[in-house]
Scaffold this motif. Structure first.
Motif, PDB file in Angstrom:
ATOM      1  N   LYS A  62       0.824  -1.215   0.000  1.00  0.00           N
ATOM      2  CA  LYS A  62       0.000   0.000   0.000  1.00  0.00           C
ATOM      3  C   LYS A  62       0.852   1.257   0.000  1.00  0.00           C
ATOM      4  O   LYS A  62       0.327   2.359   0.027  1.00  0.00           O
ATOM      5  CB  LYS A  62      -0.927   0.001   1.214  1.00  0.00           C
ATOM      6  CG  LYS A  62      -1.959  -1.099   1.140  1.00  0.00           C
ATOM      7  CD  LYS A  62      -2.874  -1.078   2.323  1.00  0.00           C
ATOM      8  CE  LYS A  62      -3.864  -2.217   2.166  1.00  0.00           C
ATOM      9  NZ  LYS A  62      -4.754  -2.342   3.295  1.00  0.00           N
ATOM     10  N   GLY A  63       2.189   1.088   0.036  1.00  0.00           N
ATOM     11  CA  GLY A  63       3.093   2.232   0.026  1.00  0.00           C
ATOM     12  C   GLY A  63       3.424   2.759   1.407  1.00  0.00           C
ATOM     13  O   GLY A  63       3.976   3.842   1.549  1.00  0.00           O
ATOM     14  N   THR A  64       3.124   1.984   2.430  1.00  0.00           N
ATOM     15  CA  THR A  64       3.398   2.404   3.805  1.00  0.00           C
ATOM     16  C   THR A  64       4.827   2.024   4.189  1.00  0.00           C
ATOM     17  O   THR A  64       5.179   0.844   4.164  1.00  0.00           O
ATOM     18  CB  THR A  64       2.410   1.729   4.779  1.00  0.00           C
ATOM     19  OG1 THR A  64       1.085   1.974   4.324  1.00  0.00           O
ATOM     20  CG2 THR A  64       2.591   2.250   6.181  1.00  0.00           C
ATOM     21  N   PRO A  65       5.658   3.014   4.566  1.00  0.00           N
ATOM     22  CA  PRO A  65       7.033   2.702   4.961  1.00  0.00           C
ATOM     23  C   PRO A  65       7.111   2.280   6.425  1.00  0.00           C
ATOM     24  O   PRO A  65       6.329   2.737   7.262  1.00  0.00           O
ATOM     25  CB  PRO A  65       7.768   4.025   4.739  1.00  0.00           C
ATOM     26  CG  PRO A  65       6.727   5.071   4.959  1.00  0.00           C
ATOM     27  CD  PRO A  65       5.424   4.462   4.498  1.00  0.00           C
ATOM     28  N   ALA A  66       8.046   1.395   6.718  1.00  0.00           N
ATOM     29  CA  ALA A  66       8.293   0.955   8.097  1.00  0.00           C
ATOM     30  C   ALA A  66       9.728   0.461   8.182  1.00  0.00           C
ATOM     31  O   ALA A  66      10.294  -0.016   7.199  1.00  0.00           O
ATOM     32  CB  ALA A  66       7.326  -0.146   8.488  1.00  0.00           C
ATOM     33  N   ILE A  67      10.294   0.572   9.367  1.00  0.00           N
ATOM     34  CA  ILE A  67      11.640   0.053   9.586  1.00  0.00           C
ATOM     35  C   ILE A  67      11.511  -1.420   9.934  1.00  0.00           C
ATOM     36  O   ILE A  67      10.837  -1.783  10.896  1.00  0.00           O
ATOM     37  CB  ILE A  67      12.369   0.820  10.694  1.00  0.00           C
ATOM     38  CG1 ILE A  67      12.622   2.258  10.243  1.00  0.00           C
ATOM     39  CG2 ILE A  67      13.680   0.132  11.052  1.00  0.00           C
ATOM     40  CD1 ILE A  67      13.281   3.129  11.277  1.00  0.00           C
ATOM     41  N   ASP A  68      12.164  -2.253   9.145  1.00  0.00           N
ATOM     42  CA  ASP A  68      12.168  -3.690   9.405  1.00  0.00           C
ATOM     43  C   ASP A  68      13.197  -4.008  10.486  1.00  0.00           C
ATOM     44  O   ASP A  68      12.903  -4.726  11.430  1.00  0.00           O
ATOM     45  CB  ASP A  68      12.465  -4.436   8.104  1.00  0.00           C
ATOM     46  CG  ASP A  68      12.274  -5.925   8.223  1.00  0.00           C
ATOM     47  OD1 ASP A  68      11.244  -6.330   8.804  1.00  0.00           O
ATOM     48  OD2 ASP A  68      13.146  -6.674   7.754  1.00  0.00           O
TER      49      ASP A  68
END
Length: 159
Positions: free
Chosen positions: A101-107
């Motif tokens: 969905k284009g949501t960024p997150a730190i893995d």
């Protein structure tokens, strides 16, 4: 004349019928064939910000996305104006995940202990930077949005 022509063509009709038979292929066979040739480690279009969206060359689009993310992170970190007691010159690695969905997150993050000692809030600063990134259009594979993960180097230099 017609009778002899008919007699000559009559055996040819029966002999050629076998050539017109087609083999039915099931949807499972098609799926197996497609997934065998499918490269799961590459995308057709990389994630993009609005200004990078019209770039069609894959490497240029990847570079545009990476440069924009880096510029954004560096500007956010510079705004914090951290104070250090020792000079720092190190690289940390940030694994940035972009959802379908284009949501960024730190893995995850790879941060040296020296950097953590000098900048104990670096994790929260990076998390805040990711949370406030502008709209990202997700990567696509065959026109379908897919999730991706990038290993982003962040160079930390402080004196």
């Amino acid at each position: 004349m017609k009778k002899s022509l008919f007699l000559m063509l009559f055996p040819l009709v029966f002999a050629s019928c076998e050539e017109f038979q087609t083999r039915k292929i099931s949807s499972e066979e098609i799926l197996i064939e497609e997934t065998r040739d499918f490269n799961w480690h590459e995308v057709d279009n990389y994630p993009a910000f609005a200004e990078c969206r019209n770039i069609t060359e894959v490497e240029a689009a990847k570079a545009c996305f990476g440069n924009k993310v880096s510029q954004y992170f560096y500007s956010r970190l510079e705004a914090k104006q951290p104070v250090v007691t020792e000079a720092l010159d190190d690289t940390l690695y940030l694994y940035l995940k972009i959802s379908e969905k284009g949501t960024p997150a730190i893995d995850s993050m790879e941060i040296d202990s020296l950097v953590l000692n000098q900048l104990p809030e670096i994790r929260s600063w990076l998390s805040q930077s990711v949370d406030s990134l502008p709209k990202i259009y997700p990567a696509t594979k065959r026109g379908i949005p897919v999730k991706t993960t990038f290993r982003m180097p962040v160079v930390i230099k402080a004196e």
